[in-house]
Design an enzyme around this catalytic site. Structure first.
Site, PDB file in Angstrom:
ATOM      1  CG  ASP A   1      -3.923   2.839   8.677  1.00 47.60           C
ATOM      2  OD1 ASP A   1      -3.323   3.899   8.443  1.00 47.60           O
ATOM      3  OD2 ASP A   1      -4.244   2.022   7.759  1.00 47.60           O
TER       4      ASP A   1
ATOM      5  CD  GLU B   1      -2.294   1.333   2.881  1.00 43.24           C
ATOM      6  OE1 GLU B   1      -2.888   2.361   3.203  1.00 43.24           O
ATOM      7  OE2 GLU B   1      -2.175   0.350   3.626  1.00 43.24           O
TER       8      GLU B   1
ATOM      9  CG  ASP C   1       0.003   1.903   6.122  1.00 44.99           C
ATOM     10  OD1 ASP C   1      -0.268   3.046   5.722  1.00 44.99           O
ATOM     11  OD2 ASP C   1       1.113   1.348   5.953  1.00 44.99           O
TER      12      ASP C   1
ATOM     13  CG  ASP D   1      -7.433   4.976   5.017  1.00 44.73           C
ATOM     14  OD1 ASP D   1      -6.876   6.076   4.943  1.00 44.73           O
ATOM     15  OD2 ASP D   1      -8.684   4.812   5.052  1.00 44.73           O
TER      16      ASP D   1
END
Ligand code: TSJ
Length: 643
Positions: free
Chosen positions: A508, A427, A506, A510
């Site tokens: 997180d 990503e 990641d 997103d």
């Protein structure tokens, strides 16, 4: 006013009109075409006498002085006195506009109306015109200048035997055809040869006496349109010896067709209406094609010429390699334009259709070998067409995206052995950069994706296949995609370039979103990858913990582990670094924690995971926005979808 005086006034007015506006009366105007049209008109009149069955020879002579002489051996233009006009018929013919029809003896007289030029028009546009008629043993003569009689009809001699005929000599008026030097020998030869074929038996003698070495040529084609068609085809390619002739009359329209089939692939079909070429065919061509296709298909069916499973030939297949001349003769031809490129008469279509149907059926019955040859040629054409279509389709609908080149942003590995190779789908460009620096390039490839990828559940297929991130993944993996609904869309697991495909996002919200989207994509379009266990999810650490003055960090992958670690090291000083994204790790850290096969933790994706993801995605991507936001917030601290 006497009839005689009234007629004379009419004649003079007519001639004046023609000489004033020649282009209104002569197709081709006062240019080279119009000039030749004068000679063509005179020749056509002689040809008509042949077609009517009263003559068999026409002679065309180009004289030294620039005039032309046309002779036939027919009945001779009538010379008897017309009671009403008080003049001989021949004078009327050459002086009254459109007088030709009055004396028409055959239905398809080519002159008058058709070319728009009558012999009176030729006469009006000639400096002088001489006619000699041989009839009943007497030779008659009449002479005109610019259309006006200067030597009235007189008897100038006698002859022995039965050879009647008409001889017309004329000199085109240079003051009207100002720029024309003379008749074009090759143009005339071509037209006369064509007429010889189209009349099928008229002997046409051509002489050009304008040069010191006179040219004499005889055109005589007993074989008619069949010989014409045969002359167009080269001998070596003919599929049978003799060209076929389809001939008949229907509804007073004469239909005459010659054809021969060759091993070639083109089609040559010439169309004539009343011996005038129609470049674009028209109604006779349509009628021909209809019956031609039907008759051949009927024959093929009835005689089992086409093998089971072979495609049915189309009209075009039956025409492959054909040389064909279609000639119709009819009373009132209607053309699309002045140029006569296309015949419009609907009755010419039905006449051609009915003649071809009846006569071609007969011909095939009588010539089974030829019939079989023609149909087999068409069957070959159909097979080739079908094969070509399939090949085209294969190219057009090739495995979607299969032929894409490797994407530019892929940092490929050196290994070409898929079982040893890995690809990290990363990503973001910055994490991609770290991964490229940290990787072991011998067997690890890196493909950075920019931002969110397309939600394949919601996007239309066309959009999915155009999406740059998706194309890049498909190209890099190298095995195509399936599940597109397209016939040739396959995913070939043997072609996969890496046996470990690792999604690295990641830790997180997103990141989890992107991961879910990727999983859905692989599940929908590369399902065998999941089944084979080639798909993995990288587990980057959430925290790095440094105890005291230690140089190295201890990495922690979830909250549980962190609590445990801190409990185990109670009393020690520590610093905690939270990794918000992959980009916060330097290349060494990324290698050590997430990419080094010795130390990393990979989660292999299985179907259950993906199915979970599907539900998750349903909710994440569904149109109901509030529950989605809630879900993301609730699970944010887990930094993952529980896969
Ligand atoms: F165009 C032309 F008029 F100048 C011309 C006509 C030129 C040439 C070279 C030949 C002819 C022509 C016309 N040849 N043959 C004829 N035939 C008649 O005009 C003809 C003969 C007999 C009868 C009849 O009913 O007995 C009718 C016609 C129309």
């Amino acid at each position: 006013m006497s009839n005689y005086t009234a007629d004379n006034i009419q004649v003079l007015e007519g001639l004046e009109a023609v000489r004033k506006r020649p282009a209104m009366y002569v197709q081709g105007g006062t240019g080279i075409d119009g000039y030749h049209q004068l000679l063509t008109e005179i020749i056509d009149n002689a040809i008509d006498e042949c077609l009517a069955g009263f003559a068999n020879t026409v002679e065309v002579i180009l004289n030294k002085d620039g005039s032309a002489t046309v002779t036939d051996n027919g009945r001779g233009i009538p010379v008897d006195m017309m009671k009403k006009e008080g003049k001989p018929a021949i004078e009327i013919i050459f002086t009254i506009l459109h007088a030709g029809g009055k004396f028409d003896s055959n239905a398809y007289k080519v002159s008058g109306g058709l070319h728009g030029v009558g012999s009176s028009v030729v006469n009006a546009l000639s400096t002088w015109l001489d006619v000699e008629v041989k009839r009943d043993g007497i030779i008659y003569h009449i002479r005109f200048e610019r259309g006006v009689v200067v030597s009235p009809l007189s008897q100038i001699g006698s002859y022995e035997g039965s050879e009647n005929g008409t001889k017309v000599t004329f000199m085109p008026d240079q003051t009207i055809f100002k720029e024309i030097r003379g008749f074009d020998t090759n143009r005339m030869r071509r037209r006369l040869k064509e007429l010889a074929y189209l009349t099928g038996g008229v002997k046409i003698v051509f002489e050009d006496n304008r040069h010191s070495e006179p040219v004499r040529e005889v055109f005589h084609e007993e074989g008619g349109v069949a010989a014409f068609a045969a002359s167009l085809a080269s001998d070596g390619k003919k599929l049978y010896e003799e060209a076929l002739r389809v001939y008949g009359t229907s509804d007073e329209i004469e239909v005459d067709i010659g054809m021969i089939h060759t091993s070639g692939y083109g089609q040559t079909v010439l169309n004539y209406a009343n011996m005038i070429t129609n470049r674009d065919g028209g109604t006779p061509l349509t009628g021909f094609k209809t019956s031609y296709t039907r008759v051949l298909n009927n024959y093929a069916k009835k005689n089992n010429v086409i093998k089971k499973g072979d495609p049915i030939p189309t009209g075009e297949d039956f025409l492959e390699g054909i040389f064909c001349v279609i000639s119709v003769k009819l009373g009132d031809p209607q053309f699309e334009s002045q140029a006569k490129v296309k015949l419009l008469n609907p009755e010419a279509q039905s006449a051609t259709q009915s003649v071809v149907y009846e006569k071609l059926t007969e011909i095939l019955e009588e010539n089974p070998k030829i019939a079989k040859t023609i149909i087999e040629k068409a069957a070959n054409a159909a097979r080739a067409r079908e094969a070509a279509r399939k090949a085209r389709e294969l190219v057009r609908r090739a495995n979607p995206l299969e032929n894409d080149e490797l994407p530019g942003k892929l940092a490929d590995c050196q290994s070409e052995d898929p079982s040893l190779s890995e690809i990290y789908i990363v990503e973001g460009d910055s994490a991609g950069g770290s991964a490229k620096q940290g990787r072991e390039r011998r067997f690890q490839a890196i493909l950075p994706l920019r931002g969110k990828i397309l939600n394949v559940e919601k996007a239309q297929l066309g959009k999915i296949l155009k999406n740059a991130e998706i194309r890049a993944m498909v190209a890099a993996i190298g095995a195509g995609i399936e599940g597109t609904g397209e016939e040739n869309s396959h995913f070939n697991i043997e072609d996969v370039r890496y046996h470990r495909i690792i999604i690295m996002t990641d830790a997180d919200v997103d990141g989890s979103h992107i991961r879910a989207l990727l999983l859905t994509f692989f599940y929908r379009y590369m399902r065998p990858l999941v089944d084979a266990g080639y798909l993995y999810i990288a587990q980057p650490p959430l925290y790095g913990v440094r105890f005291g003055r230690e140089k190295t960090l201890t990495y922690v992958y979830n909250e549980e582990n962190l609590k445990e670690l801190l409990r185990d090291n109670r009393g020690r000083k520590y610093e905690i670094q939270r990794f918000k994204g992959l980009g916060e790790m330097n290349p060494e850290q990324l290698w050590e924690t997430t990419m080094n096969p010795e130390t990393r933790v990979l989660k292999r994706v299985n179907i259950a995971d993906v199915l979970d993801t599907n539900e998750t995605l349903e909710m994440l991507m569904g149109s109901e926005v509030p529950p989605r936001r809630e879900f993301i917030e609730d699970n944010a601290h887990l930094a993952q979808l529980d896969l």
